[in-house]
Structures are given as structure tokens and as C-alpha cells.
Enzyme design. Structure first.
Site, PDB file in Angstrom:
ATOM      1  N   ASP A  14       0.765  -1.252   0.000  1.00 50.00           N
ATOM      2  CA  ASP A  14       0.000   0.000   0.000  1.00 50.00           C
ATOM      3  C   ASP A  14       0.800   1.308   0.000  1.00 50.00           C
ATOM      4  O   ASP A  14       0.457   2.245   0.725  1.00 50.00           O
ATOM      5  CB  ASP A  14      -0.963   0.025   1.196  1.00 50.00           C
ATOM      6  CG  ASP A  14      -1.854  -1.202   1.291  1.00 50.00           C
ATOM      7  OD1 ASP A  14      -1.939  -1.959   0.310  1.00 50.00           O
ATOM      8  OD2 ASP A  14      -2.451  -1.409   2.358  1.00 50.00           O
ATOM      9  N   LYS A  76      -6.905  -4.933  -2.555  1.00 49.94           N
ATOM     10  CA  LYS A  76      -7.415  -5.499  -1.309  1.00 49.94           C
ATOM     11  C   LYS A  76      -8.320  -4.496  -0.615  1.00 49.94           C
ATOM     12  O   LYS A  76      -8.231  -3.285  -0.868  1.00 49.94           O
ATOM     13  CB  LYS A  76      -6.278  -5.932  -0.383  1.00 49.94           C
ATOM     14  CG  LYS A  76      -5.455  -4.802   0.200  1.00 49.94           C
ATOM     15  CD  LYS A  76      -4.350  -5.371   1.081  1.00 49.94           C
ATOM     16  CE  LYS A  76      -3.572  -4.308   1.805  1.00 49.94           C
ATOM     17  NZ  LYS A  76      -4.325  -3.565   2.810  1.00 49.94           N
ATOM     18  N   CYS A 109      -1.829  -1.676   8.097  1.00 50.73           N
ATOM     19  CA  CYS A 109      -1.837  -2.727   7.073  1.00 50.73           C
ATOM     20  C   CYS A 109      -0.578  -3.592   7.090  1.00 50.73           C
ATOM     21  O   CYS A 109      -0.662  -4.810   6.924  1.00 50.73           O
ATOM     22  CB  CYS A 109      -2.045  -2.118   5.690  1.00 50.73           C
ATOM     23  SG  CYS A 109      -3.689  -1.367   5.497  1.00 50.73           S
TER      24      CYS A 109
END
Length: 180
Positions: A14, A76, A109
Site C-alpha cells: 500500500d 485489497k 496494514c
């Protein structure tokens, strides 16, 4: 325990267009993640890049997208990549047991992914100089929590040198510019 290039994969989590500007030392974590992506491409190591909620956060930053030409990029919605349907199977399909982990945010994350991977039986190596959060305190807490949970905290150079194993080879000469 050393990182083995025959038994490891890279997972970049990310590092995205709308999130990166808020991340502490975003340029450094991007630069180091790019070095690792370039190393995987040269050495034939499996690489993956996750993008969380692309509609809101945009795609990976341009430098990651460019370096990830040989990587598998996946979307995701779960904070943890390990909780996203199909991801653990995708990682297991490589046959690798070691996951080299970079990205943002370290305390959300990246940490949740690391803990999920540990629970799934992977050995996890979080690259401290290629992972960050909006605040240094959250980054540090995530690194400490990962280490307490049995993960390993490493640096970009540690990963590259352990993948190489020795100097004086064609691979060493090819990756040397990433280290200098």
C-alpha cells in the site's frame, strides 16, 4: 536466521498516491522498496504489491508501479493482506516460506499483514527503512510489536546482501548500484 533468495518473496504493501504524502519519510520507504523490487526482478525472486481501496487511495505511487513490472499487483479491502481472499494461497503457491515486507502504514496494514503471515506459518522480515506510518511513534510501536510476535526487523541492505550471499559475482555487480 538468514534470508534466502531461494525461499523468500517480497510483499510491498500500500505505498499509494493519496496515502504517501502523509507518511513519515515516504520518499525513503518508496526508494528502498524500489531497490528491493529491482533486486527481485534481477534475481528472479517473486514479488507482490498490494493496493488498498484504490477508489479512495489511488494506485501505487509511480516509482513503485514502474519498478513492479515483474511483480503481481493485487487489490485489497482488508487491512491485512493475509485476510484478503486468495492472497495466502497466492503467496504459498511460490513455495517460499520467508516474506520480506515493506510499505505503509506500518502500524496498520503492514503490521496486520505481518501478524497474519506469522499465524499462517511464514517467517516475516519487516524492512524498517522501507516501512513507515504517518507518525514515527506508530512506526516504532509496530516494529517492536512485530519483533515481540516473532518477526524479524531488517534493513534494505541486509535483505540485498543476504540475497546475494557473496561478492564478486555477476549478481553482486548488477545490484551494487542499488547499494551505493
Amino acid at each position: 536466521m538468514l534470508i534466502s533468495r531461494k525461499d523468500s518473496l517480497l510483499l510491498v504493501v500500500d505505498i499509494q498516491e493519496k496515502l504517501a504524502p502523509a507518511i513519515f519519510e515516504a520518499d525513503e520507504i518508496t526508494r528502498n522498496s524500489v531497490k528491493l523490487l529491482e533486486g527481485t526482478r534481477h534475481l528472479g525472486i517473486p514479488a507482490f504489491v498490494s493496493e488498498h481501496y484504490v477508489k479512495g487511495l489511488g494506485h501505487s505511487v509511480a516509482a513503485i508501479r514502474e519498478a513492479a513490472s515483474a511483480a503481481r499487483i493485487f487489490d485489497k479491502i482488508h487491512f491485512s493482506c493475509a485476510s484478503e481472499p486468495g492472497v495466502l494461497d497466492m503467496l504459498r503457491a511460490t513455495g517460499c516460506r520467508q516474506v520480506i515486507l515493506t510499505g505503509a502504514e506500518t502500524h496498520v496494514c503492514v503490521l496486520q499483514t505481518a501478524l497474519g503471515l506469522l499465524a499462517a506459518g511464514f517467517q516475516v522480515f519487516m524492512v524498517a527503512d522501507a516501512a513507515s506510518s504517518r507518525t514515527p511513534a506508530n512506526r516504532q510501536l509496530a516494529l517492536e510489536r512485530l519483533r515481540d510476535a516473532g518477526g524479524h526487523v531488517v534493513s534494505t541492505e541486509m535483505v540485498l546482501f543476504e540475497w546475494l550471499e557473496q561478492g564478486g559475482t555477476d549478481d553482486f555487480r548488477a545490484l551494487l548500484p542499488l547499494i551505493k
